[in-house]
Design a protein around this motif. Structure first.
Motif, PDB file in Angstrom:
ATOM      1  N   TYR A  39       0.854  -1.186   0.000  1.00 40.02           N
ATOM      2  CA  TYR A  39       0.000   0.000   0.000  1.00 40.02           C
ATOM      3  C   TYR A  39       0.886   1.231   0.000  1.00 40.02           C
ATOM      4  O   TYR A  39       1.872   1.310   0.740  1.00 40.02           O
ATOM      5  CB  TYR A  39      -0.896   0.004   1.245  1.00 40.02           C
ATOM      6  N   THR A  40       0.542   2.201  -0.836  1.00 36.86           N
ATOM      7  CA  THR A  40       1.257   3.471  -0.869  1.00 36.86           C
ATOM      8  C   THR A  40       0.471   4.485  -0.047  1.00 36.86           C
ATOM      9  O   THR A  40      -0.702   4.746  -0.323  1.00 36.86           O
ATOM     10  CB  THR A  40       1.433   3.978  -2.320  1.00 36.86           C
ATOM     11  N   VAL A  41       1.122   5.024   0.955  1.00 37.89           N
ATOM     12  CA  VAL A  41       0.480   5.974   1.868  1.00 37.89           C
ATOM     13  C   VAL A  41       0.081   7.227   1.110  1.00 37.89           C
ATOM     14  O   VAL A  41       0.870   7.784   0.343  1.00 37.89           O
ATOM     15  CB  VAL A  41       1.423   6.325   3.039  1.00 37.89           C
ATOM     16  N   GLU A  42      -1.152   7.660   1.320  1.00 38.33           N
ATOM     17  CA  GLU A  42      -1.672   8.867   0.679  1.00 38.33           C
ATOM     18  C   GLU A  42      -1.712  10.007   1.691  1.00 38.33           C
ATOM     19  O   GLU A  42      -1.672   9.789   2.906  1.00 38.33           O
ATOM     20  CB  GLU A  42      -3.076   8.592   0.139  1.00 38.33           C
ATOM     21  N   GLN A  43      -1.816  11.212   1.174  1.00 38.83           N
ATOM     22  CA  GLN A  43      -1.897  12.386   2.040  1.00 38.83           C
ATOM     23  C   GLN A  43      -3.080  12.231   3.000  1.00 38.83           C
ATOM     24  O   GLN A  43      -4.182  11.875   2.602  1.00 38.83           O
ATOM     25  CB  GLN A  43      -2.058  13.664   1.218  1.00 38.83           C
ATOM     26  N   ASP A  45      -3.372  10.022   5.370  1.00 43.99           N
ATOM     27  CA  ASP A  45      -3.439   8.690   5.972  1.00 43.99           C
ATOM     28  C   ASP A  45      -2.772   8.679   7.346  1.00 43.99           C
ATOM     29  O   ASP A  45      -1.780   9.377   7.572  1.00 43.99           O
ATOM     30  CB  ASP A  45      -2.725   7.646   5.108  1.00 43.99           C
ATOM     31  N   TYR A  78       4.659   8.542   6.144  1.00 43.24           N
ATOM     32  CA  TYR A  78       4.663   9.739   5.316  1.00 43.24           C
ATOM     33  C   TYR A  78       4.100   9.430   3.931  1.00 43.24           C
ATOM     34  O   TYR A  78       4.081   8.282   3.494  1.00 43.24           O
ATOM     35  CB  TYR A  78       6.078  10.329   5.228  1.00 43.24           C
ATOM     36  N   GLU A  79       3.635  10.478   3.287  1.00 41.66           N
ATOM     37  CA  GLU A  79       3.027  10.359   1.956  1.00 41.66           C
ATOM     38  C   GLU A  79       3.993   9.701   0.982  1.00 41.66           C
ATOM     39  O   GLU A  79       5.194   9.958   1.004  1.00 41.66           O
ATOM     40  CB  GLU A  79       2.630  11.757   1.456  1.00 41.66           C
ATOM     41  N   ASP A  80       3.472   8.812   0.134  1.00 45.93           N
ATOM     42  CA  ASP A  80       4.192   8.045  -0.883  1.00 45.93           C
ATOM     43  C   ASP A  80       5.077   6.933  -0.317  1.00 45.93           C
ATOM     44  O   ASP A  80       5.789   6.277  -1.062  1.00 45.93           O
ATOM     45  CB  ASP A  80       5.025   8.963  -1.803  1.00 45.93           C
ATOM     46  N   GLN A  81       5.013   6.712   0.981  1.00 46.45           N
ATOM     47  CA  GLN A  81       5.743   5.598   1.579  1.00 46.45           C
ATOM     48  C   GLN A  81       5.005   4.296   1.243  1.00 46.45           C
ATOM     49  O   GLN A  81       3.786   4.241   1.297  1.00 46.45           O
ATOM     50  CB  GLN A  81       5.808   5.783   3.100  1.00 46.45           C
ATOM     51  N   SER A  82       5.742   3.277   0.887  1.00 47.33           N
ATOM     52  CA  SER A  82       5.142   1.959   0.635  1.00 47.33           C
ATOM     53  C   SER A  82       5.219   1.137   1.911  1.00 47.33           C
ATOM     54  O   SER A  82       6.290   1.027   2.516  1.00 47.33           O
ATOM     55  CB  SER A  82       5.880   1.238  -0.484  1.00 47.33           C
TER      56      SER A  82
END
Length: 88
Positions: A39-43, A45, A78-82
């Motif tokens: 999952y890629t973390v979104e703003q 989240d 953080y945002e865009d972290q997998s």
């Protein structure tokens, strides 16, 4: 205190203790699941809302702790972290 009230209180304490003991631990939760979903973390989240979206009968605090454990997360995401999540 009456004997009946003492007996009721003892039974209540035993029920509480047994319900706590039957809860799986962190390692149990991690081992019970296949951690394959990336999952890629979104703003916006948070670990809490990500864990809440995972369908689980387990306590959400345990799910959050497991996500942190598997992904070696110290505190924040953080945002865009997998991150890796349990497959439902």
């Amino acid at each position: 205190m009456s004997k009946l009230l003492e007996l009721v209180l003892i039974c209540l304490v035993l029920v509480i203790i047994l319900s706590i003991l039957k809860q799986p631990g962190l390692e149990d939760f991690v081992q019970l699941h296949d951690w394959e979903l990336v999952y890629t973390v979104e703003q916006g989240d948070t670990l809490w809302n990500i864990a809440a979206d995972i369908e689980s009968e387990f306590d959400i605090r345990l799910v959050v702790a497991a996500i942190k454990e598997v992904n070696k997360i110290e505190s924040l995401i953080y945002e865009d972290q997998s991150i890796i999540l349990p497959k439902n």
